[in-house]
Each structure stands twice: as structure tokens, then as C-alpha cells.
Design a protein around this motif. Sequence first.
Motif, mmCIF file in Angstrom:
data_model
loop_
_atom_site.group_PDB
_atom_site.id
_atom_site.type_symbol
_atom_site.label_atom_id
_atom_site.label_comp_id
_atom_site.label_asym_id
_atom_site.label_seq_id
_atom_site.Cartn_x
_atom_site.Cartn_y
_atom_site.Cartn_z
ATOM 1 N N TYR A 76 0.829 -1.199 0.000
ATOM 2 C CA TYR A 76 0.000 0.000 0.000
ATOM 3 C C TYR A 76 0.863 1.248 0.000
ATOM 4 O O TYR A 76 1.814 1.357 0.768
ATOM 5 C CB TYR A 76 -0.897 0.028 1.242
ATOM 6 N N ASP A 105 -1.551 -12.421 9.015
ATOM 7 C CA ASP A 105 -1.728 -11.046 8.521
ATOM 8 C C ASP A 105 -3.040 -10.479 9.052
ATOM 9 O O ASP A 105 -3.896 -11.216 9.564
ATOM 10 C CB ASP A 105 -1.683 -10.991 6.989
ATOM 11 N N ASP A 106 -3.165 -9.172 8.918
ATOM 12 C CA ASP A 106 -4.376 -8.505 9.399
ATOM 13 C C ASP A 106 -5.575 -8.812 8.511
ATOM 14 O O ASP A 106 -6.633 -9.167 8.990
ATOM 15 C CB ASP A 106 -4.158 -6.986 9.534
ATOM 16 N N ILE A 107 -5.376 -8.664 7.180
ATOM 17 C CA ILE A 107 -6.519 -8.820 6.280
ATOM 18 C C ILE A 107 -6.080 -9.409 4.952
ATOM 19 O O ILE A 107 -5.019 -9.081 4.436
ATOM 20 C CB ILE A 107 -7.249 -7.457 6.089
ATOM 21 N N ASP A 109 -7.051 -9.341 1.318
ATOM 22 C CA ASP A 109 -7.837 -8.455 0.452
ATOM 23 C C ASP A 109 -7.676 -8.936 -1.001
ATOM 24 O O ASP A 109 -8.321 -9.897 -1.395
ATOM 25 C CB ASP A 109 -7.324 -7.027 0.692
ATOM 26 N N THR A 110 -6.780 -8.342 -1.771
ATOM 27 C CA THR A 110 -6.576 -8.830 -3.145
ATOM 28 C C THR A 110 -5.878 -10.188 -3.146
ATOM 29 O O THR A 110 -5.950 -10.923 -4.128
ATOM 30 C CB THR A 110 -5.704 -7.860 -3.979
ATOM 31 N N GLY A 111 -5.176 -10.510 -2.056
ATOM 32 C CA GLY A 111 -4.438 -11.768 -1.962
ATOM 33 C C GLY A 111 -2.971 -11.620 -2.338
ATOM 34 O O GLY A 111 -2.182 -12.540 -2.145
ATOM 35 N N ARG A 112 -2.583 -10.470 -2.869
ATOM 36 C CA ARG A 112 -1.201 -10.294 -3.355
ATOM 37 C C ARG A 112 -0.179 -10.412 -2.225
ATOM 38 O O ARG A 112 0.863 -11.043 -2.391
ATOM 39 C CB ARG A 112 -1.041 -8.920 -4.020
ATOM 40 N N THR A 113 -0.479 -9.814 -1.077
ATOM 41 C CA THR A 113 0.488 -9.800 0.024
ATOM 42 C C THR A 113 0.745 -11.212 0.548
ATOM 43 O O THR A 113 1.897 -11.635 0.679
ATOM 44 C CB THR A 113 -0.020 -8.901 1.173
ATOM 45 N N LYS A 137 -11.647 -10.426 3.071
ATOM 46 C CA LYS A 137 -12.548 -9.661 2.188
ATOM 47 C C LYS A 137 -12.576 -10.394 0.855
ATOM 48 O O LYS A 137 -11.931 -9.975 -0.107
ATOM 49 C CB LYS A 137 -11.942 -8.269 1.975
ATOM 50 N N LEU A 157 -15.539 -3.123 2.285
ATOM 51 C CA LEU A 157 -15.517 -1.826 2.970
ATOM 52 C C LEU A 157 -14.082 -1.576 3.404
ATOM 53 O O LEU A 157 -13.346 -2.523 3.656
ATOM 54 C CB LEU A 157 -16.392 -1.874 4.226
ATOM 55 N N PHE A 158 -13.671 -0.323 3.527
ATOM 56 C CA PHE A 158 -12.325 -0.048 4.026
ATOM 57 C C PHE A 158 -12.408 0.062 5.545
ATOM 58 O O PHE A 158 -13.090 0.935 6.086
ATOM 59 C CB PHE A 158 -11.727 1.217 3.406
ATOM 60 N N VAL A 159 -11.716 -0.842 6.225
ATOM 61 C CA VAL A 159 -11.822 -0.927 7.683
ATOM 62 C C VAL A 159 -10.522 -0.499 8.364
ATOM 63 O O VAL A 159 -9.442 -0.641 7.793
ATOM 64 C CB VAL A 159 -12.219 -2.352 8.130
ATOM 65 N N LEU A 164 -5.148 -2.254 11.778
ATOM 66 C CA LEU A 164 -5.327 -1.776 10.393
ATOM 67 C C LEU A 164 -5.385 -0.250 10.357
ATOM 68 O O LEU A 164 -6.011 0.381 11.217
ATOM 69 C CB LEU A 164 -6.615 -2.333 9.786
ATOM 70 N N ASP A 165 -4.759 0.313 9.336
ATOM 71 C CA ASP A 165 -4.649 1.768 9.277
ATOM 72 C C ASP A 165 -5.278 2.367 8.030
ATOM 73 O O ASP A 165 -5.513 1.692 7.030
ATOM 74 C CB ASP A 165 -3.172 2.179 9.282
HETATM 75 P P1 IMP Z 1 -3.754 -7.587 -0.234
HETATM 76 O O1 IMP Z 1 -2.320 -7.723 -0.647
HETATM 77 O O2 IMP Z 1 -4.537 -6.769 -1.224
HETATM 78 O O3 IMP Z 1 -4.440 -8.863 0.130
HETATM 79 O O4 IMP Z 1 -3.797 -6.630 0.990
HETATM 80 C C1 IMP Z 1 -3.283 -6.917 2.171
HETATM 81 C C2 IMP Z 1 -2.906 -5.652 2.880
HETATM 82 O O5 IMP Z 1 -3.661 -4.529 2.425
HETATM 83 C C3 IMP Z 1 -3.234 -5.789 4.325
HETATM 84 O O6 IMP Z 1 -2.141 -6.329 5.009
HETATM 85 C C4 IMP Z 1 -3.557 -4.382 4.729
HETATM 86 O O7 IMP Z 1 -2.374 -3.731 5.143
HETATM 87 C C5 IMP Z 1 -4.047 -3.697 3.490
HETATM 88 N N1 IMP Z 1 -5.523 -3.563 3.467
HETATM 89 C C6 IMP Z 1 -6.393 -4.209 2.674
HETATM 90 N N2 IMP Z 1 -7.669 -3.874 2.940
HETATM 91 C C7 IMP Z 1 -7.596 -2.981 3.958
HETATM 92 C C8 IMP Z 1 -8.607 -2.265 4.713
HETATM 93 O O8 IMP Z 1 -9.831 -2.368 4.526
HETATM 94 N N3 IMP Z 1 -8.132 -1.438 5.693
HETATM 95 C C9 IMP Z 1 -6.800 -1.290 5.959
HETATM 96 N N4 IMP Z 1 -5.841 -1.951 5.296
HETATM 97 C C10 IMP Z 1 -6.245 -2.783 4.293
#
Ligand code: IMP
Length: 184
Positions: A76, A105-107, A109-113, A137, A157-159, A164-165
Amino acid sequence: MSDAARQAILEPLIREEDLHQGIKELVDRIATDFEGDELHVIGLLRGSFMFTADLVRLLYRHSIPLVVDFMTVSSYGGGIESSGTVNMIRDIDINLSGQQVLLVDDILDTGRTLDFASRRLAESYPASLKTCVFLDKPSRRVVPFEADYVGFTVPDLFVVGYGLDYDGRYRELPHLSVVTSEDG
Ligand code: IMP
Ligand code: MG
């Protein structure tokens, strides 16, 4: 810190008590699956710091011996949209070869991390590699990835809060909130 983050309007989504109850149930499952084993817990910074801290304290109560380390990756830029590429900022210091590993991990989301981080850990030939996220998500997935342990599934939703920040802010909230407006 951006003006948008400073002026964001937040609405509660998961109360502190409910959050702790969900995590307790999650840890009960993990403890059952890893009973008698030593577990190497790898938290992804910075978002998972609070979740990982609660997780390891609960695992301690189940008498699961642990080794805890952290890895920092970034995807991010700071705001609400992911940049799309994941970079290694700081790798782990420990050897995972032949170990039981739980990547946290915290969340998801896209799965990339988690895709990036789990591939990196797999290069060390752990005996097993499982993933655990506080939030999932699923509607946002770009890379196909499922976590082995999920605390809560949330809509698109953005949480913020519980680690999470939004642009560095709100990590300290003990509950989970939704950012409903960026301009106040
Ligand atoms: P991914 O790589 O898109 O799965 O995203 C993972 C990372 O995106 C997480 O470790 C978070 O730091 C950040 N992220 C994704 N969604 C949110 C959100 O809703 N709030 C805050 N951080 C998020
Ligand atoms: Mg993060």
C-alpha cells in the motif's frame, strides 16, 4: 498524514468483545490442530501487530511452544488503494527449515500480500505452512488465495482499527471501524 485520513468519519463494525470472542474461537481451532507441536508464528508488519500479539498470548494459554518473528512487506502506498506490487522491506531472521509455520496477517484483500509472503516462506522448506488472517474480504480477490484460519469475513468496505490503518492512522483502536467518508 493526509487531510482525508485526519478527517475520516468512522463507524463501528466489530465491537471489542466480539472481536476477542472470535479470535479466542479461532485460536482454539489452531491449538487443536497443532497440539504437541512447536509453532513458528510469522506476523506481517505493520498491520498484524495487534492480532499477532493477542494470538500468541492465547496460544501460550494452550501450552503451544512458539517462536515468533515478523516480516515487513509493503503493497500500500498509504491511502485506500493498493499499488499492486508487493515489496520485501524486512525479512525474517530465523530459519524455518523443517518447522511448522503459521503466517499471520491482518486482512486478506486482493491476496497479493499473502501470496507473495507465503511463496517467500516456502523457499525455506518448512515442514508445513498455514496462513491465518484476522479478516477476509473475499469479494476483492485478484490473486486466488484462501487462508487456513479466518477470524471474520467482511464485505468490501475499508476498515480500520485493531492494527489496520488508513494512512498510518487508527491502528490503535481496540475495535474495528469502517471508513465511511474521506472528506468529513
Ligand atoms: P492484499 O495484498 O490486497 O491482500 O492486501 C493486504 C494488505 O492490504 C493488508 O495487510 C492491509 O495492510 C491492506 N488492506 C487491505 N484492505 C484494507 C482495509 O480495509 N483497511 C486497511 N488496510 C487494508
Ligand atoms: Mg498490512
